[in-house]
Enzyme design. Structure first.
Site: not given
Ligand code: ADE
Length: 279
Positions: A216, A218
């Site tokens: 991802d 973040d």
């Protein structure tokens, strides 16, 4: 053939626990002076090389990052005779050019954990006395890392050759301000588990390398919603085959290599880290 018999511990992060990676599997329960590891360990072989698999969060993924008994995990692998530990870890990317699904071979870390036992030498075990200040540069085993790069190249697999990971305490994810702060430091990735595993492996004299998978971005990007557990698990699941392939490829390279100098150097690094009383 060197004087050390190679045995490779494999610590699987979220999603990399599949025992099918090993042939001739045998389950072992190991207890240690530091308590119990996250789960039973599975001994077996990859291409004839002895290996031991351990799920960092337990096979049911029921041990949260702050509660993982990192000392017991590393001690148990050492007890079963491991000379090496190769680990996988799910991470958030702090850089635009590291996209979800990308693999990064870590070469350094920043510790932002708060409440973890990060040394074997705190007098909690009567066999391990003294104060040990072990150097952490290089943090990860350069020889094992070199073989990972060789394995990735053989597979034509994209593996970013270096990266720094900041380990946060968790279990919560970072705030936007924290995420932007780590990014401003030039850090590449964020996770919740690399520390103290890498430090304890060093104290135990094990050759340790870790492959991070970015799952991802973040929460530092303005354009999109921040990280969620669903996103982390989905990305890991989608890309876990790449990590498994890489581990399968690197183990025989580790097995064929001569480790005497590397392991002797690691041992002397630890033994020279003890503080003796000034004369
Ligand atoms: N593990 C996977 N993604 C993460 C993130 N964004 N922060 C901390 N740990 C993670």
């Amino acid at each position: 053939m060197g004087k050390y018999k190679v045995k490779v511990g494999i610590i699987g992060g979220s999603g990399l626990n599949d025992p099918d990676i090993l042939e001739d599997r045998v389950e072992r329960r190991v207890s240690t002076p530091f308590g119990d590891p996250s789960d039973c360990l599975i001994e077996g072989r990859i291409s004839g090389v002895d290996c031991v698999l351990l799920a960092r969060h337990g096979r049911k993924h029921d041990v949260m990052p702050s509660k993982v008994n990192y000392r017991a995990n590393i001690w148990a692998l050492k007890t079963l005779g491991c000379t090496h530990v190769i680990a996988s870890t799910a991470t958030g990317s702090l850089q635009e050019d590291i996209a979800p699904g990308d693999l990064v071979l870590l070469d350094s870390f920043i510790d932002r954990t708060k409440s973890r036992k990060d040394t074997f030498f705190d007098n909690s075990c009567s066999e391990l006395t003294g104060v040990c200040h072990v150097p952490m540069d290089p943090a990860f085993c350069p020889e094992t890392r070199r073989l990972f790069l060789e394995a990735a190249s053989k597979l034509s697999l994209k593996l970013r050759p270096t990266g720094t990971c900041v380990t946060i305490e968790g279990p919560r994810f970072s705030s936007k301000a924290e995420s932007l702060l780590y990014k401003s430091w030039g850090v590449h990735l964020v996770n919740m588990t690399m520390v103290p595993e890498v430090c304890l492996a060093r104290e135990a004299g094990l050759c340790y390398a870790a492959v991070a998978m970015a799952t991802d971005y973040d929460c530092w990007r303005d354009k999109e919603a921040g990280v969620s557990v669903g996103e982390v698990l989905a990305t890991f699941k989608k890309n876990v085959a790449k990590v498994t392939k890489l581990f399968r490829e690197v183990v025989p390279l580790i097995g064929a290599h001569e480790w005497d100098t590397t392991i002797d150097d690691l041992k002397s690094l630890v033994s020279s880290g003890f503080m003796s009383a000034p004369s």
